[in-house]
Design a protein around this motif. Structure first.
Motif, PDB file in Angstrom:
ATOM      1  N   LYS A 106       3.940  39.859  15.239  1.00 37.70           N
ATOM      2  CA  LYS A 106       5.324  39.613  14.860  1.00 37.70           C
ATOM      3  C   LYS A 106       5.448  39.226  13.393  1.00 37.70           C
ATOM      4  O   LYS A 106       6.465  39.461  12.777  1.00 37.70           O
ATOM      5  CB  LYS A 106       5.913  38.491  15.727  1.00 37.70           C
ATOM      6  N   ASP A 155       6.546  41.779  10.937  1.00 35.33           N
ATOM      7  CA  ASP A 155       7.950  42.187  10.855  1.00 35.33           C
ATOM      8  C   ASP A 155       8.620  41.567   9.651  1.00 35.33           C
ATOM      9  O   ASP A 155       9.616  42.055   9.160  1.00 35.33           O
ATOM     10  CB  ASP A 155       8.749  41.706  12.072  1.00 35.33           C
ATOM     11  N   ALA A 160       9.149  45.961  15.577  1.00 33.31           N
ATOM     12  CA  ALA A 160       9.021  45.097  16.751  1.00 33.31           C
ATOM     13  C   ALA A 160       9.244  45.827  18.064  1.00 33.31           C
ATOM     14  O   ALA A 160       8.725  45.422  19.085  1.00 33.31           O
ATOM     15  CB  ALA A 160      10.005  43.942  16.647  1.00 33.31           C
ATOM     16  N   PHE A 205      15.289  41.329  21.633  1.00 26.80           N
ATOM     17  CA  PHE A 205      15.212  42.243  20.499  1.00 26.80           C
ATOM     18  C   PHE A 205      16.612  42.488  19.951  1.00 26.80           C
ATOM     19  O   PHE A 205      17.512  42.830  20.689  1.00 26.80           O
ATOM     20  CB  PHE A 205      14.591  43.574  20.931  1.00 26.80           C
ATOM     21  N   ASN A 258      12.767  38.814  18.363  1.00 30.78           N
ATOM     22  CA  ASN A 258      12.242  39.837  17.448  1.00 30.78           C
ATOM     23  C   ASN A 258      13.403  40.494  16.725  1.00 30.78           C
ATOM     24  O   ASN A 258      14.355  40.915  17.348  1.00 30.78           O
ATOM     25  CB  ASN A 258      11.528  40.940  18.253  1.00 30.78           C
TER      26      ASN A 258
END
Lengths: 188, 562
Positions: free
Chosen positions: B92, B95, B386, B527, B558
């Protein structure tokens, strides 16, 4: 949204140049450099440029984003009318302001940055861009509400005469109606 | 507090390590120059301005090394792939590459300011010293010339020059001005206002980084920062500083010799520069590969769907590609999330008209005669985001705002395919999908997809697998009237779907409560592809509704970003 409005970038560049001129000037004065008169000028020029460039102009297309607390600056800048609206004037003004900065080292960067901003403003002016103030949403922009809506109704709503509305005992069929919701008797 | 650690712990740790390295470098080099004996004489003229210039220089070396790395997308994809084993928390972090890039850029800007101001002072002090405005020692040091058996300390050799002139006649000075200017232009054109609205200006000006790095590497070549070298016999500065007239005459005080430091910046940045060159080469190679059109569709609300085929192209859900259309611009590459699933034999993108480039593309395509091939297109990618992780979560909350629904088109389609094939890779048991949109027009292409999924799920009796809620955030009175009149209809009047459209924004507390209630022991991945404001809201909710107890529901947030 999409068409490049050069003035937007020129504005960022000029504001940065103002800050750099100001900083350079402060260094020159605080460090007691030779030719510190130019440093003092640099401070004044920097402050002036920052004040002029702080209020963002309104974009032709798309939403304009204001800088924090720019309203009072907008009003000031707007009051100079065509002098601040026209980008040719700004381009020339910045070009003129930046020149004395080139005389001392501490202001050289600010000078060149402002010169570049001046060129971008020139490009904006050639493309016909103008500085428009971002002003709060005016009342008149809303759809005008009719005056009659503000007074209480003078007349009762239209209805057929009372005789026609009364349920007739002779004609039970026509008088009856079906309940939209089922009604059951209370058994308890 | 515990919730915060779960969701933000690793990012904060990385930031702390980065800041610690910056502080360490600053202090180390500050004291190296402020206390080192070899700089005793230099400091006599410059004072602590020397250290104040050299300390940020070290921090600049470090950060200029770092700045290129977060934008080496292919390198990042490679790392993501090799970290597949190391848990999603590690992956993560990748990202947030653009956020890190910006942070490093701010540090470079700040350190450049300190470095430049300190050097302005240095040049002025050197200048004054050369003109004899300071004490005798200073005068003596500045008079040392680069002739015979002496070497100079003060880079100002003549008495008729000015500080400005020195700057423009030295390598360090000229490169310094040029690269600082480049930096300033890069920064002003990267401001949010400019970047979001006039992407081309941002992108082209950003390439001044080439000038920046070129200048940076040769910035130290003039070796203008001088230190005292060891002579034989030794010249002890503390002893000899008061015996200027005896220099070269007595044994303890030979004439002091000076030399400039070996330029070191190139050692810091050469690695990342090579990596970045490789990155751009890879992009070019991919650009040269043939891309064919399978289908071109113009959707309502000026959305262009392109279905493309490229040899050897393999994608994952929610990934994005960079497109280049030489007919519009030779140099510009623009990112688009793919809307097709990996199971399909083509890849597709839905392009909306948001700027110069997209507008031109849509008008070119609109003017194409029936059945003609589309304009030549170069494709670089795919690059990971992600969304690749979505199948790892037992429960997924997908939030798409407006055009941000695009990656989820890919995900939902892929789910549909995986489900049909009973793919064991699909760990997801339940999906909650929230689509927020301002106007009804943009619904159409996506509504078609949802209708398809709805039907498929009904057929298999899997109605509970996917729960979706549509939110029309831009409703007005006429909408409300329309809905009231058709309240009894079986399907939604706006979208034609069985699930009804909601009006206004979602009540996130209620939604998270519901998800937590229905999934008391699961790990839930949230998400989002949408505006930053919504990201803040959702990430806060994730923290709020996550239980520190590892057996209970945990929410991970995310975010997609471009």
């Amino acid at each position: 949204n999409g068409k490049i409005e050069w003035a937007m970038w020129a504005n960022e560049q000029a504001l940065a140049a103002g800050l750099i001129l100001l900083t350079g000037g402060i260094v020159g004065v605080a460090g007691q450099f030779r030719d510190r008169e130019f440093a003092a000028y640099s401070i004044a020029a920097g402050v002036f440029v920052c004040l002029l460039e702080y209020p963002r102009g309104k974009r032709n297309k798309g939403t304009s984003v204001e800088r924090t607390g720019q309203y009072c600056f907008t009003v000031c800048v707007k009051s100079f009318g065509p002098l601040t609206r026209n980008y040719y004037v700004r381009a020339f003004l910045h070009a003129a302001i930046c020149v004395p900065g080139g005389f001392i080292l501490a202001a050289v960067l600010g000078c060149v940055c402002l010169g570049i901003a001046s060129l971008i403003y020139l490009a904006a002016a050639i493309r016909g861009e103008q500085w428009e103030p971002i002003l709060p949403w005016k009342e008149s922009a809303r759809k005008p509400v009719g005056e009659s809506i503000k007074l209480p109704p003078q007349n009762p709503p239209p209805r057929p005469p009372a005789e026609m509305r009364r349920k007739r005992a002779e004609d039970l069929e026509a008088a009856a109606y079906v309940n939209p919701i089922a009604v059951t008797a209370n058994d308890d | 507090m515990g919730n915060w650690i779960i969701n933000h712990g690793l990012s904060s740790f990385i930031l702390v390590v980065w800041m610690a390295i910056n502080i360490f470098l600053f202090l180390w080099f500050y004291f190296f120059y402020d206390l080192g004996d070899q700089f005793f004489y230099t400091r006599h003229i410059l004072g602590s301005a020397l250290a104040w210039a050299r300390a940020p220089a070290a921090v600049l070396n470090f950060n200029c090394l770092l700045i290129l790395l977060p934008v080496c997308r292919n390198l990042l994809s490679l790392i993501r792939g090799s970290f597949m084993c190391c848990g999603r928390t590690m992956r993560k972090q990748l990202d947030k590459n653009i956020s890190f890039h910006k942070l490093v850029a701010y540090m470079i800007g700040l350190m450049t300011a300190v470095h430049t101001i300190a050097h302005f002072l240095n040049v002025e002090w050197y200048y004054n010293s050369r003109l004899g405005k300071y004490d005798d020692l200073s005068m003596a040091l500045s008079s040392l010339d680069d002739s015979g058996n002496t070497t100079f300390l003060n880079p100002i050799r003549s008495t008729t020059t000015t500080p400005t002139l020195l700057v423009f006649t030295s390598v360090a000075g000229i490169t310094g001005v040029i690269i600082t200017l480049s930096l300033i232009l890069i920064i002003t054109s990267s401001m949010e206002v400019i970047r979001r609205s006039y992407f081309e200006v941002f992108w082209f000006t950003h390439h001044l980084f080439i000038v920046f790095f070129a200048g940076l590497v040769i910035h130290g070549a003039g070796r203008i920062v001088r230190s005292q070298t060891t002579t034989n016999p030794l010249h002890n500065a503390t002893f000899c500083k008061d015996r200027i007239d005896d220099w070269g005459k007595i044994q303890e005080c030979p004439v002091p010799q000076f030399a400039g430091g070996f330029p070191q910046t190139w050692m810091w940045v050469i690695g990342p520069m090579i990596l970045y060159v490789c990155e751009r080469l890879l992009r070019f190679i991919r650009y040269m590969q043939t891309v064919k059109y399978r289908k071109i569709v113009i959707r309502p609300s000026k959305v262009l769907e392109l279905q493309l085929v490229k040899n050897g192209f393999k994608m994952d859900v929610g990934q994005y590609v960079f497109l280049n259309c030489p007919a519009i611009s030779q140099l510009e590459w623009h990112p688009f999330t793919m809307t097709s699933a990996p199971e399909e034999d083509f890849f597709s993108v839905h392009i909306r008209s948001v700027g110069d480039w997209t507008q031109k593309l849509i008008s070119i395509v609109e003017q194409l005669p029936e059945g003609a091939e589309g304009p030549k297109m170069g494709v670089d990618g795919p690059f990971g985001t992600a969304s690749e992780d979505v199948f790892d979560y037992e429960v997924a909350m997908l939030v798409g705002a407006g055009i941000g629904v695009t990656p989820f088109a890919s995900i939902l389609k892929s789910i549909w395919y995986k489900f049909k094939d009973s793919n064991p890779k699909l760990r997801t048991r339940k999906i909650y999908f929230y689509w927020l949109c301002r106007e009804t027009h943009a619904f159409e292409w996506f509504a078609d997809l949802l209708q398809l999924l709805e039907r498929e799920m009904e057929e298999r009796g899997m109605g509970s697998f996917l729960t979706y809620k549509l939110y029309l955030t831009g409703w007005d009175q006429s909408h409300a009237n329309h809905v009231m009149v058709h309240a009894d209809a079986d399907t939604d009047v706006v979208t034609g779907l069985k699930q009804k459209t909601n009006y206004g924004r979602p009540n996130w507390d209620k939604e998270f409560e519901q998800v937590r209630k229905e999934n008391p022991t699961s790990v839930v991945g949230t998400f989002l592809c949408g505006p930053a404001v919504l990201a803040t809201v959702l990430s806060k909710k994730c923290v709020k509704y996550t239980d520190v107890d590892p057996r209970k529901t945990k929410f991970y947030f995310n975010k997609e970003n471009f």
